[in-house]
Design an enzyme around this catalytic site. Structure first.
Site, PDB file in Angstrom:
ATOM      1  N   PHE A  92     -12.059 -47.514 -55.159  1.00 27.26           N
ATOM      2  CA  PHE A  92     -13.445 -47.139 -54.902  1.00 27.26           C
ATOM      3  C   PHE A  92     -13.482 -45.633 -54.645  1.00 27.26           C
ATOM      4  O   PHE A  92     -13.065 -45.170 -53.580  1.00 27.26           O
ATOM      5  CB  PHE A  92     -13.904 -47.925 -53.666  1.00 27.26           C
ATOM      6  CG  PHE A  92     -15.348 -47.820 -53.311  1.00 27.26           C
ATOM      7  CD1 PHE A  92     -16.297 -48.633 -53.925  1.00 27.26           C
ATOM      8  CD2 PHE A  92     -15.773 -46.953 -52.313  1.00 27.26           C
ATOM      9  CE1 PHE A  92     -17.637 -48.571 -53.562  1.00 27.26           C
ATOM     10  CE2 PHE A  92     -17.109 -46.884 -51.943  1.00 27.26           C
ATOM     11  CZ  PHE A  92     -18.043 -47.692 -52.566  1.00 27.26           C
ATOM     12  N   PRO A 137     -12.564 -34.369 -51.522  1.00 29.34           N
ATOM     13  CA  PRO A 137     -11.987 -33.407 -50.568  1.00 29.34           C
ATOM     14  C   PRO A 137     -13.053 -32.776 -49.665  1.00 29.34           C
ATOM     15  O   PRO A 137     -12.823 -32.545 -48.481  1.00 29.34           O
ATOM     16  CB  PRO A 137     -11.328 -32.365 -51.475  1.00 29.34           C
ATOM     17  CG  PRO A 137     -10.994 -33.109 -52.730  1.00 29.34           C
ATOM     18  CD  PRO A 137     -12.081 -34.133 -52.902  1.00 29.34           C
ATOM     19  N   SER A 169     -18.409 -37.891 -44.630  1.00 31.72           N
ATOM     20  CA  SER A 169     -19.587 -38.541 -44.031  1.00 31.72           C
ATOM     21  C   SER A 169     -20.844 -38.314 -44.855  1.00 31.72           C
ATOM     22  O   SER A 169     -21.689 -39.201 -44.993  1.00 31.72           O
ATOM     23  CB  SER A 169     -19.806 -38.010 -42.607  1.00 31.72           C
ATOM     24  OG  SER A 169     -18.729 -38.377 -41.779  1.00 31.72           O
ATOM     25  N   ILE A 181      -8.130 -42.251 -51.330  1.00 31.18           N
ATOM     26  CA  ILE A 181      -8.591 -43.446 -52.018  1.00 31.18           C
ATOM     27  C   ILE A 181      -7.515 -44.540 -51.960  1.00 31.18           C
ATOM     28  O   ILE A 181      -6.413 -44.365 -52.503  1.00 31.18           O
ATOM     29  CB  ILE A 181      -8.931 -43.130 -53.503  1.00 31.18           C
ATOM     30  CG1 ILE A 181      -9.931 -41.957 -53.597  1.00 31.18           C
ATOM     31  CG2 ILE A 181      -9.464 -44.380 -54.214  1.00 31.18           C
ATOM     32  CD1 ILE A 181     -11.258 -42.175 -52.919  1.00 31.18           C
ATOM     33  N   ASP A 210     -21.655 -51.831 -46.699  1.00 34.25           N
ATOM     34  CA  ASP A 210     -22.122 -52.938 -45.846  1.00 34.25           C
ATOM     35  C   ASP A 210     -21.117 -54.091 -45.858  1.00 34.25           C
ATOM     36  O   ASP A 210     -20.944 -54.798 -44.863  1.00 34.25           O
ATOM     37  CB  ASP A 210     -23.486 -53.465 -46.335  1.00 34.25           C
ATOM     38  CG  ASP A 210     -24.653 -52.608 -45.834  1.00 34.25           C
ATOM     39  OD1 ASP A 210     -24.448 -51.793 -44.922  1.00 34.25           O
ATOM     40  OD2 ASP A 210     -25.770 -52.769 -46.374  1.00 34.25           O
ATOM     41  N   ARG A 215       9.168 -60.934 -20.014  1.00 40.34           N
ATOM     42  CA  ARG A 215       9.701 -59.738 -19.348  1.00 40.34           C
ATOM     43  C   ARG A 215       9.725 -59.934 -17.823  1.00 40.34           C
ATOM     44  O   ARG A 215       8.684 -60.211 -17.207  1.00 40.34           O
ATOM     45  CB  ARG A 215       8.808 -58.545 -19.711  1.00 40.34           C
ATOM     46  CG  ARG A 215       9.122 -57.266 -19.001  1.00 40.34           C
ATOM     47  CD  ARG A 215      10.394 -56.635 -19.520  1.00 40.34           C
ATOM     48  NE  ARG A 215      10.586 -55.319 -18.931  1.00 40.34           N
ATOM     49  CZ  ARG A 215      11.705 -54.628 -19.037  1.00 40.34           C
ATOM     50  NH1 ARG A 215      12.724 -55.115 -19.732  1.00 40.34           N
ATOM     51  NH2 ARG A 215      11.820 -53.451 -18.477  1.00 40.34           N
ATOM     52  N   GLN A 273       0.720 -50.562 -23.231  1.00 40.00           N
ATOM     53  CA  GLN A 273       0.897 -50.421 -21.783  1.00 40.00           C
ATOM     54  C   GLN A 273       1.544 -51.680 -21.191  1.00 40.00           C
ATOM     55  O   GLN A 273       2.417 -51.591 -20.332  1.00 40.00           O
ATOM     56  CB  GLN A 273      -0.483 -50.161 -21.134  1.00 40.00           C
ATOM     57  CG  GLN A 273      -0.415 -49.550 -19.749  1.00 40.00           C
ATOM     58  CD  GLN A 273       0.218 -48.148 -19.757  1.00 40.00           C
ATOM     59  OE1 GLN A 273       0.181 -47.451 -20.759  1.00 40.00           O
ATOM     60  NE2 GLN A 273       0.807 -47.774 -18.643  1.00 40.00           N
ATOM     61  N   GLU A 300     -14.573 -45.934 -43.819  1.00 30.72           N
ATOM     62  CA  GLU A 300     -15.781 -46.765 -43.981  1.00 30.72           C
ATOM     63  C   GLU A 300     -16.909 -46.268 -43.068  1.00 30.72           C
ATOM     64  O   GLU A 300     -17.753 -47.040 -42.630  1.00 30.72           O
ATOM     65  CB  GLU A 300     -15.486 -48.240 -43.688  1.00 30.72           C
ATOM     66  CG  GLU A 300     -14.339 -48.801 -44.482  1.00 30.72           C
ATOM     67  CD  GLU A 300     -14.755 -49.571 -45.730  1.00 30.72           C
ATOM     68  OE1 GLU A 300     -15.966 -49.702 -45.963  1.00 30.72           O
ATOM     69  OE2 GLU A 300     -13.857 -49.998 -46.457  1.00 30.72           O
TER      70      GLU A 300
HETATM   71  N1  COS Z   1     -28.196 -50.521 -48.407  1.00 29.38           N
HETATM   72  C1  COS Z   1     -29.015 -50.197 -49.435  1.00 29.38           C
HETATM   73  N2  COS Z   1     -29.602 -48.967 -49.539  1.00 29.38           N
HETATM   74  C2  COS Z   1     -29.326 -48.068 -48.584  1.00 29.38           C
HETATM   75  C3  COS Z   1     -28.476 -48.347 -47.491  1.00 29.38           C
HETATM   76  C4  COS Z   1     -27.899 -49.647 -47.426  1.00 29.38           C
HETATM   77  N3  COS Z   1     -27.083 -49.991 -46.430  1.00 29.38           N
HETATM   78  N4  COS Z   1     -28.396 -47.263 -46.704  1.00 29.38           N
HETATM   79  C5  COS Z   1     -29.175 -46.309 -47.268  1.00 29.38           C
HETATM   80  N5  COS Z   1     -29.731 -46.811 -48.404  1.00 29.38           N
HETATM   81  C6  COS Z   1     -30.671 -46.130 -49.312  1.00 29.38           C
HETATM   82  C7  COS Z   1     -31.890 -45.674 -48.553  1.00 29.38           C
HETATM   83  O1  COS Z   1     -32.851 -46.719 -48.494  1.00 29.38           O
HETATM   84  C8  COS Z   1     -32.375 -44.502 -49.385  1.00 29.38           C
HETATM   85  O2  COS Z   1     -33.074 -45.025 -50.512  1.00 29.38           O
HETATM   86  P1  COS Z   1     -34.257 -44.194 -51.263  1.00 29.38           P
HETATM   87  O3  COS Z   1     -33.582 -43.137 -52.057  1.00 29.38           O
HETATM   88  O4  COS Z   1     -34.901 -45.218 -52.120  1.00 29.38           O
HETATM   89  O5  COS Z   1     -35.137 -43.641 -50.198  1.00 29.38           O
HETATM   90  C9  COS Z   1     -31.085 -43.901 -49.885  1.00 29.38           C
HETATM   91  O6  COS Z   1     -30.089 -44.929 -49.805  1.00 29.38           O
HETATM   92  C10 COS Z   1     -30.652 -42.711 -49.058  1.00 29.38           C
HETATM   93  O7  COS Z   1     -30.452 -43.168 -47.729  1.00 29.38           O
HETATM   94  P2  COS Z   1     -30.357 -42.192 -46.478  1.00 29.38           P
HETATM   95  O8  COS Z   1     -31.536 -41.295 -46.441  1.00 29.38           O
HETATM   96  O9  COS Z   1     -30.107 -43.064 -45.301  1.00 29.38           O
HETATM   97  O10 COS Z   1     -29.083 -41.318 -46.814  1.00 29.38           O
HETATM   98  P3  COS Z   1     -28.318 -40.251 -45.942  1.00 29.38           P
HETATM   99  O11 COS Z   1     -27.864 -39.178 -46.859  1.00 29.38           O
HETATM  100  O12 COS Z   1     -29.129 -39.891 -44.732  1.00 29.38           O
HETATM  101  O13 COS Z   1     -26.962 -40.966 -45.512  1.00 29.38           O
HETATM  102  C11 COS Z   1     -25.471 -42.206 -44.163  1.00 29.38           C
HETATM  103  C12 COS Z   1     -26.886 -41.975 -44.689  1.00 29.38           C
HETATM  104  C13 COS Z   1     -24.968 -41.167 -43.211  1.00 29.38           C
HETATM  105  C14 COS Z   1     -25.619 -43.533 -43.455  1.00 29.38           C
HETATM  106  C15 COS Z   1     -24.473 -42.339 -45.339  1.00 29.38           C
HETATM  107  O14 COS Z   1     -24.293 -41.101 -45.971  1.00 29.38           O
HETATM  108  C16 COS Z   1     -23.145 -42.853 -44.883  1.00 29.38           C
HETATM  109  O15 COS Z   1     -22.968 -44.063 -44.671  1.00 29.38           O
HETATM  110  N6  COS Z   1     -22.144 -41.963 -44.720  1.00 29.38           N
HETATM  111  C17 COS Z   1     -20.812 -42.360 -44.423  1.00 29.38           C
HETATM  112  C18 COS Z   1     -20.071 -42.537 -45.681  1.00 29.38           C
HETATM  113  C19 COS Z   1     -18.862 -43.370 -45.490  1.00 29.38           C
HETATM  114  O16 COS Z   1     -18.873 -44.410 -44.848  1.00 29.38           O
HETATM  115  N7  COS Z   1     -17.777 -42.921 -46.091  1.00 29.38           N
HETATM  116  C20 COS Z   1     -16.579 -43.633 -46.065  1.00 29.38           C
HETATM  117  C21 COS Z   1     -16.273 -43.980 -47.473  1.00 29.38           C
HETATM  118  S1  COS Z   1     -15.139 -45.226 -47.614  1.00 29.38           S
HETATM  119  S2  COS Z   1     -13.533 -44.638 -46.764  1.00 29.38           S
END
Ligand code: COS
Length: 386
Positions: A123, A128, A132, A157, A240, A268, A336, A363
């Site tokens: 995935f 780099p 977040s 990855i 999710d 122990r 501990q 995640e």
């Molecule tokens: N399911 C479906 N759609 C989603 C969603 C979800 N769980 N979360 C957000 N969306 C949709 C929103 O509804 C929005 O849709 P529209 O474009 O139609 O308005 C769109 O995605 C953008 O959402 P949002 O405004 O919340 O995006 P942000 O840029 O504010 O980002 C976070 C939100 C911070 C929550 C997101 O970037 C995130 O989860 N970051 C962490 C990434 C991560 O976990 N990385 C690890 C990767 S795997 S090691």
């Protein structure tokens, strides 16, 4: 919510428990010591039906519900987080995305191979310079006569070096922000797809982690999940599921810490009696139990929402946040209880302590989970400047 498992769920749980004890625990320490990604064990895990466990049977999966899938992930997570990671990535990120967003042809082409373990998938979201802030993808996809050309780089990855197919998130039109993102099904078996192993990790040493360089990588015109612009939602829906899986795996770490600590404290002897008889040791063990049960309940709540088709992003983030932080705490506390013996890998708690640390990072960090939960509670997006 019913706290009683069905007979079938209990059977799957017991089977996963004995498989873990007989096959996974056995090899976890050596694989960790040798930084060995145990493909033979991955094959056994696939044979158990644990890769793609939530995929319906018609596509080669085990057709489990989320709660039952979580029980399996908990057991494998108790045995070895490196192997649990394989299940989480293959099932929750790759298979669930194809299942949710793929065409019938894509499902029939990819899912049976992924569920059987014939192929591994990875995935490619993190880069780099993009962690977040997942929407800010630097990888670019350009349309050509024969499909798409993708250039960029991916970082941290899981399964990068063994994947046959990679879900690659790329920007098709920077002006569109997250609405320009697309998710491509990229054949990893092509010269432009160049994975590099990442070594010297604190934990998960038995897992495969890599950086990927994408140099004029080709994707066919129909090798896209969903439409252009669906990329970000695909990533979020995959997370999710992935966050749920990590949370369930962390319940396994908590449970492993509990069992190891109870056993060790009864064996122990200090001051002429087992250390289990000391109140301060019992306090630590009780504390581990408290965190374990609370984490499990939150994971089961998220599962119940998923299984009944209800919105669950917030509850999944709560489960992920709590279970990962609880597991970090439990691993620390278990060491501990073990004293000096917990500092070497004769006991599993030393590996738990190193393996668990990444779970509050990947995640989505704990801080990101808090912002997701905080936004749901207040209606205010803390990531958007006021
Ligand atoms: N399911 C479906 N759609 C989603 C969603 C979800 N769980 N979360 C957000 N969306 C949709 C929103 O509804 C929005 O849709 P529209 O474009 O139609 O308005 C769109 O995605 C953008 O959402 P949002 O405004 O919340 O995006 P942000 O840029 O504010 O980002 C976070 C939100 C911070 C929550 C997101 O970037 C995130 O989860 N970051 C962490 C990434 C991560 O976990 N990385 C690890 C990767 S795997 S090691």
């Amino acid at each position: 919510m019913d706290f009683e498992l069905t007979d079938e769920q209990r059977l799957v749980q017991e089977t996963a428990r004995s498989f873990t004890d007989n096959e996974v625990v056995e090899r976890a320490r050596e694989n960790d010591r040798n930084e060995h990604f145990d493909l033979e064990l991955v094959g056994q895990i696939a044979n158990q039906g644990y890769l793609g466990a939530i995929v319906p049977r018609e596509y080669g999966g085990a057709g489990l519900d989320y709660l039952t899938y979580g029980l399996v992930v908990e057991e494998i997570g108790r045995g070895c987080s490196a192997m649990r990671t394989v299940i989480s990535v293959q099932t929750s990120r790759v298979c669930s995305s194809i299942l949710r967003w793929g065409t019938e042809e894509q499902k029939l082409h990819y899912l049976p191979k992924l569920c059987s373990g014939e192929w591994l998938g990875c995935f490619g979201l993190t880069e780099p310079d993009t962690g977040s802030d997942a929407a800010n993808q630097r990888t670019r996809a350009r349309r050509t006569d024969s499909g798409w050309v993708i250039n960029g780089a991916k970082m941290f990855i899981s399964l990068a070096n063994h994947a046959r197919v990679a879900l690659i998130f790329a920007q098709t039109d920077p002006k569109k922000g997250h609405r320009g993102l697309a998710c491509f099904l990229v054949d990893a078996d092509q010269p432009g797809f160049q994975p590099q192993p990442i070594h010297h990790k604190m934990g998960l040493r038995g897992s495969d982690t890599g950086a990927i360089s994408l140099d004029d990588c080709h994707a066919a015109g129909d090798a896209m999940l969903g439409e252009i612009g669906d990329g970000f939602k695909i990533a979020m829906t995959a997370l999710d599921s992935g966050r749920y899986s990590v949370a369930a795996g962390c319940v396994g770490i908590c449970q492993g810490c509990l069992e190891a600590s109870v056993n060790y404290s009864k064996d122990r002897v200090q001051f002429g009696r087992p250390i289990a008889s000391f109140q301060l040791v019992q306090e630590m063990i009780t504390d581990i139990k408290l965190h374990t049960d609370a984490a499990r309940m939150l994971v089961w709540r998220a599962a119940t929402l998923k299984d009944t088709g209800k919105p669950n992003t917030t509850e999944t983030s709560i489960a992920k946040l709590y279970a990962t932080e609880a597991a970090v705490h439990c691993a620390d506390t278990a060491i501990q209880v073990h004293g000096g013996s917990g500092y070497v890998d004769d006991y599993p708690v030393e590996r738990y302590y190193r393996d668990v640390r990444v779970t509050t990072l990947y995640e989505g960090t704990s801080q990101i989970q808090k912002l997701i939960i905080g936004r749901a509670l207040t209606g205010v997006n803390a990531l958007v400047p006021a």
